[in-house]
Design an enzyme around this catalytic site. Structure first.
Site, PDB file in Angstrom:
ATOM      1  N   GLU A  43      23.996  14.808 -45.306  1.00  0.00           N
ATOM      2  CA  GLU A  43      24.986  15.188 -44.289  1.00  0.00           C
ATOM      3  C   GLU A  43      24.661  14.535 -42.947  1.00  0.00           C
ATOM      4  O   GLU A  43      24.571  15.210 -41.915  1.00  0.00           O
ATOM      5  CB  GLU A  43      25.111  16.717 -44.168  1.00  0.00           C
ATOM      6  CG  GLU A  43      25.626  17.353 -45.447  1.00  0.00           C
ATOM      7  CD  GLU A  43      26.178  18.762 -45.319  1.00  0.00           C
ATOM      8  OE1 GLU A  43      25.999  19.395 -44.267  1.00  0.00           O
ATOM      9  OE2 GLU A  43      26.803  19.227 -46.304  1.00  0.00           O
ATOM     10  N   GLU A  74      26.645  18.896 -53.571  1.00  0.00           N
ATOM     11  CA  GLU A  74      26.748  20.263 -53.044  1.00  0.00           C
ATOM     12  C   GLU A  74      28.170  20.737 -53.301  1.00  0.00           C
ATOM     13  O   GLU A  74      29.131  20.148 -52.792  1.00  0.00           O
ATOM     14  CB  GLU A  74      26.431  20.318 -51.547  1.00  0.00           C
ATOM     15  CG  GLU A  74      24.955  20.101 -51.265  1.00  0.00           C
ATOM     16  CD  GLU A  74      24.544  20.382 -49.823  1.00  0.00           C
ATOM     17  OE1 GLU A  74      25.183  21.231 -49.166  1.00  0.00           O
ATOM     18  OE2 GLU A  74      23.574  19.740 -49.368  1.00  0.00           O
TER      19      GLU A  74
HETATM   20  O1  AHR Z   1      23.854  24.484 -49.000  1.00  0.00           O
HETATM   21  C1  AHR Z   1      23.748  24.899 -47.682  1.00  0.00           C
HETATM   22  C2  AHR Z   1      23.941  23.774 -46.686  1.00  0.00           C
HETATM   23  O2  AHR Z   1      25.247  23.294 -46.776  1.00  0.00           O
HETATM   24  C3  AHR Z   1      23.112  22.535 -46.905  1.00  0.00           C
HETATM   25  O3  AHR Z   1      21.839  22.636 -46.368  1.00  0.00           O
HETATM   26  C4  AHR Z   1      23.886  21.496 -46.183  1.00  0.00           C
HETATM   27  O4  AHR Z   1      23.681  20.206 -46.703  1.00  0.00           O
HETATM   28  C5  AHR Z   1      25.314  21.975 -46.293  1.00  0.00           C
HETATM   29  O5  AHR Z   1      25.957  21.976 -45.075  1.00  0.00           O
END
Ligand code: AHR
Length: 497
Positions: free
Chosen positions: A174, A297
């Site tokens: 991210e 994710e």
């Molecule tokens: O999964 C929780 C968070 O969500 C992670 O650390 C991040 O990469 C995303 O914003």
């Protein structure tokens, strides 16, 4: 529209990469500490500090790949703090996640031990946001270099002479947000630089993973593919299903109303559009589809459970989450020409977890059961399936009532996964089997259903939502008519005799 499924058992559309069933474990809340790591002196049964019950449960669902150490934590993690004698390791504040003290007791060696226990591939996410090129380069050397080098020597001193095999390595997380708030042009250049020093040592071949976009940030994908596609093996995508209209009010994990149930599924179905549109951009720069899309994710994100640390992201998990899991995995199957890995967030005690723990107690969530039922799709061949779904309407909106996908194993067993999203009615649909040339079949099925829209397992009632044998089907000629219970995930196994 008449609801029906037509399944061409003789038309194969490519392999469903087992890594689509991957997981993600971050140093966040009680995921690593308590959920996985309890330490060697803990009264909770463990092997080398890692919980036995959790390892056993994760082995059962055949976790193929595990991503670590973050997430946002990855871009503030300095791996050298997590090696050597545990008592001497640096303590730090986990500023992203609840201000907890991180004692670094779970580091590189412990993570690699966990992957060995799970017999899964490690996917390590390196630090670009606050780390140096040298730090990343040395981590790869420490992990994978066999021979004479400073990092190989340090590893040996720390008790591990032989290098590990590490295939998947992420260059930042991210970086458009918590990983440095970068513009895509800037990150693309940094990516090109950092990945240069992510070396292949000996026989170890690293699959280099670039940080991709958040949800519908198509500009980020365009710039990364344009500027750096030739330096990457895969690029990531993050998308979370948040039912609420604002980040401050995401909605509760249980006790929600039907409107929120419906909105959650509607938003989860958006994964189809995101994967499709990002794939179109990728196709422009990579028509041969060499670069994989890794959705590392995904999952539901609700308000934390009342009374818990807001930075720990602890939430319950209900039949609604099981449906999100089932329909999302069906979408990934459909796009398996491009989607080569996905990692649900996060394995234990965080967001859409498959396992929850409370001290020595452990429970399996409805999402866990979907991963267990669907594991038959891992590495199977995707089959051509046409679904004419009826619609499921609520509050003037419509979504498809059913989500479906099918695959065939190397042994010839066909599996069909079917989700009935409707909270109030069973879905009756004919499933036409084509291409079997009159061959007789045996059919067996399993279903996971909820009695209420937020049916879930608790530590006092851990088996409120568990899979049951599915018998509501009738075979006539080449057509199986199934009656899928309201709010259910069903997997059929069809074995030609
Ligand atoms: O999964 C929780 C968070 O969500 C992670 O650390 C991040 O990469 C995303 O914003």
């Amino acid at each position: 529209m008449t609801q029906r499924v037509v399944l061409h058992t003789d038309i194969r559309k490519g392999t469903i990469n087992r890594n689509i069933y991957g997981h993600f474990s971050e140093h966040l809340g009680r995921c690593i500490y308590e959920g996985i790591w309890v330490g060697e002196d803990s009264p909770i049964p463990n092997t080398k500090g890692i919980r036995n019950d959790v390892v056993e449960a994760l082995k059962e669902i055949k976790v193929p790949v595990l991503r670590w150490p973050g997430g946002c934590f990855a871009d503030e993690y300095h791996w050298k703090d997590g090696i050597g004698a545990r008592e001497g390791r640096k303590r730090m504040i986990n500023t992203h996640w609840g201000g907890a003290v991180e004692n670094n007791h779970f580091g590189t060696h412990e993570f690699m031990e966990l992957c060995a226990m799970l017999e899964c591939e490690p996917y390590i996410n390196g630090n670009v946001g606050s780390g140096t090129v040298q730090e990343m380069s040395e981590w790869v050397e420490y992990l994978t270099f066999n021979g004479v080098s400073p990092m190989a020597e340090l590893r040996t001193k720390n008790g591990r002479e032989e290098a590990w095999a590490v295939k998947y390595f992420g260059v930042g997380n991210e970086n458009w947000g918590c990983g440095g708030n970068m513009r895509p042009e800037y990150y693309a250049d940094l990516y090109r630089q950092y990945q240069t020093y992510v070396r292949n040592y000996g026989d170890n071949r690293i699959h280099r993973i670039a940080c991709g976009p958040n949800a519908d940030d198509y500009h980020w994908m365009e710039v990364l593919m344009r500027e750096a596609a030739r330096f990457m093996d895969s690029i990531t995508l993050h998308y979370y299903t948040v039912p609420g209209a604002t980040w401050e009010q995401k909605g509760a994990a249980t006790g929600f109303d039907t409107a929120e149930y419906f909105t959650t599924l509607e938003k989860a179905l958006r994964m189809e559009e995101l994967v499709t549109r990002h794939s179109v951009i990728m196709d422009k720069y990579d028509p041969e589809k060499r670069v994989g899309l890794i959705v590392d994710e995904w999952g539901t994100w609700y308000d934390v459970e009342p009374g818990t640390n807001p930075g720990f992201l602890y939430q319950q998990n209900s039949i609604r989450d099981a449906l999100v899991a089932g329909l999302t995995l069906n979408i990934f199957h459909k796009h398996s020409d491009r989607v080569r890995m996905a990692n649900i967030a996060q394995t234990i005690n965080v967001l859409q977890a498959v396992i929850l723990t409370e001290g020595e107690k452990m429970l399996l969530t409805p999402t866990y059961h979907v991963f267990n039922m669907y594991k038959v799709h891992q590495d199977a061949e995707l089959l051509d399936l046409t679904l004419d779904s009826g619609s499921y309407s609520f509050g003037g909106k419509e979504i498809p009532e059913v989500s479906a996908s099918a695959s065939v194993t190397a042994e010839g067993v066909i599996h069909v996964s079917l989700c009935n999203l409707n909270h109030a009615a069973a879905a009756v649909l004919p499933l036409e089997l084509r291409g079997l040339a009159g061959q007789a079949v045996d059919i067996a099925g399993t279903t996971l259903a909820g009695a209420t829209i937020d049916a879930h397992n608790t530590f006092s009632e851990p088996e409120a939502v568990v899979p049951q044998p599915f018998t509501a089907f009738k075979l006539e000629g080449d057509t199986i008519t199934v009656e899928l219970p309201a709010m259910s995930v069903t997997v059929l196994a069809i074995t030609p005799k």
